[in-house]
Every structure is written in structure tokens, then in C-alpha cells.
Write an enzyme that holds these catalytic residues in place. Structure first.
Site, short mmCIF file in Angstrom:
data_model
loop_
_atom_site.label_atom_id
_atom_site.label_comp_id
_atom_site.label_asym_id
_atom_site.label_seq_id
_atom_site.Cartn_x
_atom_site.Cartn_y
_atom_site.Cartn_z
N CYS A 156 0.84 -1.19 0.00
CA CYS A 156 0.00 0.00 0.00
C CYS A 156 0.88 1.25 0.00
O CYS A 156 1.85 1.33 0.77
CB CYS A 156 -0.92 0.01 1.22
SG CYS A 156 -2.02 1.45 1.27
N CYS A 199 -16.42 -9.51 6.14
CA CYS A 199 -15.80 -8.25 5.73
C CYS A 199 -14.56 -8.55 4.89
O CYS A 199 -13.79 -9.46 5.22
CB CYS A 199 -15.39 -7.44 6.95
SG CYS A 199 -16.74 -7.18 8.13
N CYS A 223 -19.42 -6.65 3.93
CA CYS A 223 -18.78 -5.37 4.18
C CYS A 223 -17.43 -5.38 3.47
O CYS A 223 -16.78 -6.43 3.37
CB CYS A 223 -18.58 -5.16 5.69
SG CYS A 223 -17.69 -3.65 6.15
N CYS A 263 0.28 0.77 10.32
CA CYS A 263 -0.10 -0.31 9.41
C CYS A 263 1.09 -1.05 8.82
O CYS A 263 1.90 -0.46 8.09
CB CYS A 263 -0.98 0.24 8.29
SG CYS A 263 -1.61 -1.08 7.21
N ARG A 280 -18.16 -2.41 17.69
CA ARG A 280 -17.38 -3.62 17.47
C ARG A 280 -16.04 -3.57 18.22
O ARG A 280 -15.21 -2.70 17.95
CB ARG A 280 -17.14 -3.82 15.96
CG ARG A 280 -18.45 -3.85 15.18
CD ARG A 280 -18.26 -4.21 13.71
NE ARG A 280 -19.50 -3.99 12.97
CZ ARG A 280 -20.53 -4.84 12.93
NH1 ARG A 280 -20.46 -5.99 13.58
NH2 ARG A 280 -21.62 -4.55 12.24
N CYS A 293 -19.75 2.10 8.13
CA CYS A 293 -19.01 1.47 9.22
C CYS A 293 -17.78 2.33 9.44
O CYS A 293 -16.89 2.40 8.58
CB CYS A 293 -18.61 0.04 8.84
SG CYS A 293 -17.57 -0.79 10.07
N CYS A 351 0.35 5.28 6.75
CA CYS A 351 -0.28 5.12 8.07
C CYS A 351 0.72 4.47 9.02
O CYS A 351 1.18 3.34 8.77
CB CYS A 351 -1.54 4.27 7.96
SG CYS A 351 -2.68 4.79 6.64
#
Length: 319
Positions: A48, A92, A124, A55, A256, A184, A52
Site C-alpha cells: 500500500c 468483511c 462489508c 499499518c 465492534r 461502518c 499510516c
């Protein structure tokens, strides 16, 4: 609308009073002893371009995360079938993209959504930034929800991510809501933020229009090789306080209890449920980080006297 000062007053209550109020709100809108089980599949891993700091899938960091492209449809549906067999009612699918790609890959994701829905599960996805026209296509495929977390407060956000703005995230959330897809949206605690950052995050979430129907609250799992790899594990009572405040500010949402459960004791997780959490992610891994396994979760639910709530029950409950 709820003011920042109101959220601050809620958050700063004595913990016992806060949890009691949260549980009182929880019982007005949700089955008190029911927990929805979800499964999160990593359908495209690593490489990616974002930065972040939490991550391990960022291409900028040296981590042990496996890199692979979009999984074949059959592999994903096989995972969804296994998740359903193990009690999950929501499947998900996460892909480490900066933004949703057009073309063949997006068409493959749309077919994944269709087939997950055909299994009788909630579907999701979390795919990065999303345009309004892409959101419409996902809605037409039957997508239940799109996950796009704000992560933290607008003020602290630049300390976490520089390759995407807070407004970028809000625009994606706006596109999702406009397409009629369930939003979400939640955050991560334990990244070095302050109480005020957590209060501001909840304030922002609570004032989204419409309010998110699903709010994942994650505790940072420090991963070696990322800039946050050496951060200490969060005090679980901070997580409890964040969950309880979220439950009061967004009472109808499914809250969640997401990443970070592996380092939590049974009693700490029980306190999160008491504070208003009513969903967990099952399976050995949550995208790339360790998660309690199916057996451990089954034992936990049994010990706490909690039941697995199916999506059909939820839809009837929330009408």
C-alpha cells in the site's frame, strides 16, 4: 447533534457511572446478551502506498507482512463459507489499496459482494477511498456496509497519516451514505493520542449524518517495523471508557470490539461488553495481526453467557 462538551462530560465520568449509563443505553436498543460474530478477510495484502504509521501493509515499512494481489473469487467465497459455518453472520473483505481501482479488479470485488450476500451473510468491504459512482455500483451489488475509519481526531490525524487528509476520509464516508450503504466508521486508540483526541473522534462520529450503524473500536497492535512498533500496549480501561462513551453518543450503532483483543484478559473483554460492545471479529488473524482463535472465542462466550446473534435477528431488532 451532540456537542463536544457533552461528549467530554460523558467520557470524564467516574468509570462505574460511565459503564452503568452505557449499559442502560445499550439495553434500550440491543439484545443485552447477544454478540454479532464477524470475519475479516484480507483479500489483497501489502504494497500500500499510504504511510499510516500503525499499518504493516504500508510499502514504506519493513515488516513481515505477506504481499499478494487480489485473491481469486473462489478463494474468497470459500473463506466466507467457512466463516458462516463457524458462526459469523457478517463477512468483511479488506484490500490494501489507497483508492478503489476501476476495471477488472473492481468488477471482481463486486462479484465477491454478490456471492457473499447470496450466502445469506452481511457483506462489508474496506477498500480505501471511494468515488460516489463506485459507491452506487457497490450498493447495486448488494453491499451491506463500507468500512472507512477516521482513526483519530482531526487534530491528531496528521501525526498518524500524511498521504491522505481527514477531509478525504469524510468525502468517502459521504459517498457511502449517499449511495444508501451502511457506514461502518470508527477509530484506533493507543497511538499516543490524548483523552481529548478520543473525545473529539467520538464527537465527530456521533455528528456524522447519518450516524454510523457500525463503529469498530480498535486498540493499537504494535507491529515491528512500523513507526508505532515500539508503543506500549494501551491501558484496557481507556478502551472501555472509549467504548462506553461511543455507546452513549451513538446508541443505535453496533459497537465492534475489534483489534487488540489478543492482549486482553477475559475480564477486560467482559468489561468492554458491559460498556456496550456487541460485536467481535473471530478467527486467528485480523487482517495481518494476531486475533483470538475460534475456540478461544467460543469458550469466552460460553463463560460469559453470551450468545451469537445472527444478522436476521439484528435486522428484525433494528426495524
Amino acid at each position: 447533534m451532540i456537542s463536544l462538551e457533552q461528549v467530554r462530560q460523558i467520557y470524564q465520568q467516574p468509570l462505574t457511572a460511565l459503564v452503568f449509563e452505557a449499559q442502560s443505553w445499550h439495553r434500550q436498543y440491543h439484545e443485552p446478551d447477544a454478540v454479532q460474530l464477524c470475519t475479516l478477510a484480507n483479500i489483497k495484502s501489502g504494497n500500500c502506498p499510504e504511510d499510516c504509521k500503525y499499518c504493516p501493509q504500508s510499502a514504506r515499512y519493513e515488516t513481515e507482512v505477506e504481499n499478494y494481489g487480489l485473491l481469486p473469487l473462489d478463494d474468497v467465497i470459500e473463506q466466507a463459507q467457512a466463516a458462516k459455518a463457524n458462526g459469523s453472520s457478517r463477512f468483511c473483505m479488506g484490500a490494501a489499496w489507497r483508492k478503489v481501482p476501476d476495471g477488472v479488479q473492481f468488477e471482481q470485488v463486486l462479484e465477491m459482494v454478490r456471492q457473499v450476500v447470496d450466502l445469506g451473510m452481511e457483506a462489508c468491504v474496506t477498500l480505501g477511498m471511494l468515488r460516489p459512482d463506485q459507491a452506487v455500483k457497490l450498493a447495486e451489488a448488494g453491499l451491506t456496509a463500507y468500512n472507512h475509519n477516521l482513526d483519530t481526531s482531526a487534530r491528531f490525524y496528521p501525526e498518524i497519516i500524511t498521504t491522505r487528509t481527514y477531509q478525504d476520509r469524510l468525502e468517502t464516508i459521504k459517498a457511502v451514505a449517499a449511495a444508501g450503504i451502511e457506514v461502518c466508521c470508527g477509530g484506533i486508540v493507543g497511538m499516543g493520542e490524548t483523552d481529548l483526541d478520543r473525545i473529539e473522534l467520538i464527537h465527530t462520529l456521533a455528528n456524522l449524518d447519518p450516524q454510523p450503524k457500525s463503529v469498530p473500536i480498535n486498540a493499537l497492535v504494535p507491529v515491528e517495523g512500523t513507526p508505532f512498533g515500539d508503543l506500549p500496549i494501551l491501558d484496557p480501561l481507556v478502551l472501555v471508557r472509549t467504548i462506553a462513551t461511543t455507546r452513549i453518543a451513538i446508541p443505535k450503532a453496533t459497537v465492534r470490539l475489534s483489534a487488540g483483543r489478543r492482549s486482553m484478559s477475559l475480564a477486560e473483554q467482559a468489561l468492554c461488553f458491559l460498556a456496550g460492545a456487541n460485536s467481535i471479529f473471530t478467527g486467528d488473524r485480523l487482517l495481518t495481526t494476531p486475533n483470538p482463535g475460534l475456540d478461544a472465542d467460543a469458550q469466552m462466550l460460553e463463560q460469559l453467557g453470551l450468545i451469537s446473534q445472527k444478522s436476521e435477528v439484528r435486522s428484525q431488532k433494528l426495524r
